[in-house]
Design a protein around this motif. Sequence first.
Motif, PDB file in Angstrom:
ATOM      1  N   PRO A  50       0.813  -1.232   0.000  1.00  9.35           N
ATOM      2  CA  PRO A  50       0.000   0.000   0.000  1.00  9.35           C
ATOM      3  C   PRO A  50       0.838   1.269   0.000  1.00  9.35           C
ATOM      4  N   MET A  51       2.036   1.211   0.616  1.00 10.05           N
ATOM      5  CA  MET A  51       2.906   2.384   0.613  1.00 10.05           C
ATOM      6  C   MET A  51       3.386   2.712  -0.801  1.00 10.05           C
ATOM      7  N   ILE A  52       3.761   1.679  -1.578  1.00  7.36           N
ATOM      8  CA  ILE A  52       4.199   1.895  -2.960  1.00  7.36           C
ATOM      9  C   ILE A  52       3.041   2.456  -3.789  1.00  7.36           C
ATOM     10  N   ARG A  53       1.845   1.916  -3.562  1.00  8.78           N
ATOM     11  CA  ARG A  53       0.668   2.426  -4.282  1.00  8.78           C
ATOM     12  C   ARG A  53       0.412   3.887  -3.910  1.00  8.78           C
ATOM     13  N   GLN A  54       0.627   4.216  -2.623  1.00  9.55           N
ATOM     14  CA  GLN A  54       0.444   5.582  -2.164  1.00  9.55           C
ATOM     15  C   GLN A  54       1.395   6.531  -2.903  1.00  9.55           C
ATOM     16  N   ILE A  55       2.660   6.132  -3.038  1.00 11.75           N
ATOM     17  CA  ILE A  55       3.649   6.975  -3.722  1.00 11.75           C
ATOM     18  C   ILE A  55       3.272   7.158  -5.190  1.00 11.75           C
ATOM     19  N   ARG A  56       2.814   6.062  -5.813  1.00 14.12           N
ATOM     20  CA  ARG A  56       2.422   6.146  -7.222  1.00 14.12           C
ATOM     21  C   ARG A  56       1.260   7.131  -7.406  1.00 14.12           C
ATOM     22  N   THR A  57       0.263   7.036  -6.528  1.00 12.47           N
ATOM     23  CA  THR A  57      -0.886   7.933  -6.660  1.00 12.47           C
ATOM     24  C   THR A  57      -0.498   9.383  -6.363  1.00 12.47           C
ATOM     25  N   GLN A  58       0.450   9.577  -5.434  1.00 11.01           N
ATOM     26  CA  GLN A  58       0.924  10.934  -5.159  1.00 11.01           C
ATOM     27  C   GLN A  58       1.630  11.525  -6.373  1.00 11.01           C
ATOM     28  N   ARG A  59       2.370  10.692  -7.086  1.00  8.38           N
ATOM     29  CA  ARG A  59       3.031  11.162  -8.301  1.00  8.38           C
ATOM     30  C   ARG A  59       2.003  11.512  -9.375  1.00  8.38           C
ATOM     31  N   VAL A  60       0.957  10.698  -9.466  1.00  5.66           N
ATOM     32  CA  VAL A  60      -0.112  10.996 -10.415  1.00  5.66           C
ATOM     33  C   VAL A  60      -0.763  12.326 -10.053  1.00  5.66           C
ATOM     34  N   LEU A  61      -1.016  12.534  -8.761  1.00 10.75           N
ATOM     35  CA  LEU A  61      -1.646  13.771  -8.306  1.00 10.75           C
ATOM     36  C   LEU A  61      -0.781  14.981  -8.643  1.00 10.75           C
ATOM     37  N   ALA A  62       0.537  14.825  -8.493  1.00 11.74           N
ATOM     38  CA  ALA A  62       1.452  15.928  -8.822  1.00 11.74           C
ATOM     39  C   ALA A  62       1.337  16.298 -10.297  1.00 11.74           C
ATOM     40  N   LYS A  63       1.188  15.284 -11.154  1.00 10.97           N
ATOM     41  CA  LYS A  63       1.063  15.536 -12.592  1.00 10.97           C
ATOM     42  C   LYS A  63      -0.293  16.154 -12.936  1.00 10.97           C
ATOM     43  N   LEU A  64      -1.281  15.947 -12.049  1.00 14.70           N
ATOM     44  CA  LEU A  64      -2.619  16.475 -12.304  1.00 14.70           C
ATOM     45  C   LEU A  64      -2.798  17.913 -11.822  1.00 14.70           C
ATOM     46  N   GLN A  65      -1.766  18.482 -11.211  1.00 17.69           N
ATOM     47  CA  GLN A  65      -1.896  19.827 -10.647  1.00 17.69           C
ATOM     48  C   GLN A  65      -2.420  20.855 -11.653  1.00 17.69           C
ATOM     49  N   PRO A  66      -1.929  20.852 -12.911  1.00 18.09           N
ATOM     50  CA  PRO A  66      -2.485  21.825 -13.871  1.00 18.09           C
ATOM     51  C   PRO A  66      -3.989  21.668 -14.060  1.00 18.09           C
ATOM     52  N   GLU A  67      -4.460  20.413 -14.145  1.00 18.40           N
ATOM     53  CA  GLU A  67      -5.897  20.166 -14.311  1.00 18.40           C
ATOM     54  C   GLU A  67      -6.668  20.570 -13.056  1.00 18.40           C
ATOM     55  N   ILE A  68      -6.085  20.325 -11.898  1.00 17.62           N
ATOM     56  CA  ILE A  68      -6.743  20.686 -10.642  1.00 17.62           C
ATOM     57  C   ILE A  68      -6.892  22.202 -10.545  1.00 17.62           C
ATOM     58  N   LYS A  69      -5.827  22.919 -10.910  1.00 17.73           N
ATOM     59  CA  LYS A  69      -5.889  24.384 -10.880  1.00 17.73           C
ATOM     60  C   LYS A  69      -6.916  24.910 -11.873  1.00 17.73           C
ATOM     61  N   ALA A  70      -7.013  24.241 -13.017  1.00 24.34           N
ATOM     62  CA  ALA A  70      -7.998  24.650 -14.016  1.00 24.34           C
ATOM     63  C   ALA A  70      -9.416  24.467 -13.485  1.00 24.34           C
ATOM     64  N   LEU A  71      -9.650  23.355 -12.773  1.00 25.46           N
ATOM     65  CA  LEU A  71     -10.971  23.116 -12.176  1.00 25.46           C
ATOM     66  C   LEU A  71     -11.278  24.160 -11.103  1.00 25.46           C
ATOM     67  N   GLN A  72     -10.287  24.471 -10.297  1.00 22.78           N
ATOM     68  CA  GLN A  72     -10.477  25.450  -9.234  1.00 22.78           C
ATOM     69  C   GLN A  72     -10.816  26.818  -9.811  1.00 22.78           C
ATOM     70  N   LYS A  73     -10.170  27.144 -10.932  1.00 24.78           N
ATOM     71  CA  LYS A  73     -10.427  28.427 -11.579  1.00 24.78           C
ATOM     72  C   LYS A  73     -11.803  28.437 -12.251  1.00 24.78           C
ATOM     73  N   LYS A  74     -12.137  27.317 -12.898  1.00 27.55           N
ATOM     74  CA  LYS A  74     -13.399  27.220 -13.635  1.00 27.55           C
ATOM     75  C   LYS A  74     -14.600  27.298 -12.705  1.00 27.55           C
ATOM     76  N   TYR A  75     -14.479  26.624 -11.519  1.00 27.64           N
ATOM     77  CA  TYR A  75     -15.609  26.591 -10.581  1.00 27.64           C
ATOM     78  C   TYR A  75     -15.290  27.378  -9.307  1.00 27.64           C
ATOM     79  N   ALA A  76     -14.602  28.500  -9.481  1.00 24.80           N
ATOM     80  CA  ALA A  76     -14.185  29.306  -8.325  1.00 24.80           C
ATOM     81  C   ALA A  76     -15.373  29.779  -7.499  1.00 24.80           C
ATOM     82  N   GLY A  77     -16.498  29.996  -8.144  1.00 22.44           N
ATOM     83  CA  GLY A  77     -17.670  30.486  -7.416  1.00 22.44           C
ATOM     84  C   GLY A  77     -18.609  29.397  -6.945  1.00 22.44           C
ATOM     85  N   ASP A  78     -18.270  28.152  -7.201  1.00 19.61           N
ATOM     86  CA  ASP A  78     -19.142  27.032  -6.818  1.00 19.61           C
ATOM     87  C   ASP A  78     -18.290  25.944  -6.168  1.00 19.61           C
ATOM     88  N   ARG A  79     -18.141  26.036  -4.869  1.00 19.38           N
ATOM     89  CA  ARG A  79     -17.258  25.098  -4.145  1.00 19.38           C
ATOM     90  C   ARG A  79     -17.783  23.669  -4.178  1.00 19.38           C
TER      91      ARG A  79
END
Length: 284
Positions: A50-79
Amino acid sequence: MLDFVYYPVSAVLLLWHKVFGFAFGPDNGITWALAVVFLVFTIRLVLLKPMIRQIRTQRVLAKLQPEIKALQKKYAGDRNRQAVELQKLQKEHGFSPLLGCLPILVQMPVFLGLLHVLQSFNRTGTGFGKLGMSPELNAHTANYLFSAADVQSFLHARLFGAPISAAITSPANLLDAFSQFGGVPTTLSIAAVAIPLMLAASLFTHLNARASMARQNAETLANPQTALMNKLALWVFPIGALIGGPFLMIAVLIYWVSNNLWTYVQQHLVFERLDAEESVRRIE
């Protein structure tokens, strides 16, 4: 109340005590110290996948940061919509926030269970959580899966002259329980074993934090919350090992050092493997 933790912890500890007892003798301090070390290794081995899986998913999340920021910007007024879309994105890429907490969620009750089981080898103290047994009654009372003979073996055990259930600050009434099992230890003999372990725990805690920081990207390092946690991990937690060490029994310090040593080696081996996998995928 926590018997579902205490009994499994005592079972694993007892198993390794029996294994190393064949080599060094059941009353040897090295036998008991190695039993604690391999209890740590057993738990960390179970948590490896599970620790190795955790690291893999954290790396995926790091790569998704641009998409996450885009979502935050797109729905800034709707939490609410923002949270729904973020969960959807995480689910699509197999990321689970709970998975990141799993190792610590498992290790914490194990640590508390080990602490309780080890303290229960010597129940002669008084005060909160203490039973106030006489040394004779304590020596003839079982401790979870450990028989009375095992309790006496533990009290006999010395690591370089110090009982592994003793701490630098152990009061005299607790140390008196060892009078019939090798004599009452001195604070100096306990400190001679505990202080090197405290220093090792502090050093490995610092090195693990430094290794973790080395793998953080510039954006993560610039985050104020991450910066605060990095400072705590680098300096406050290692200092905590030195400040809290005198109050911890030697066996718990052995647990701390073993756990940090495993983490140090595991970080290097696992990240080397994951980096190699990513390199292969890029080539393909």
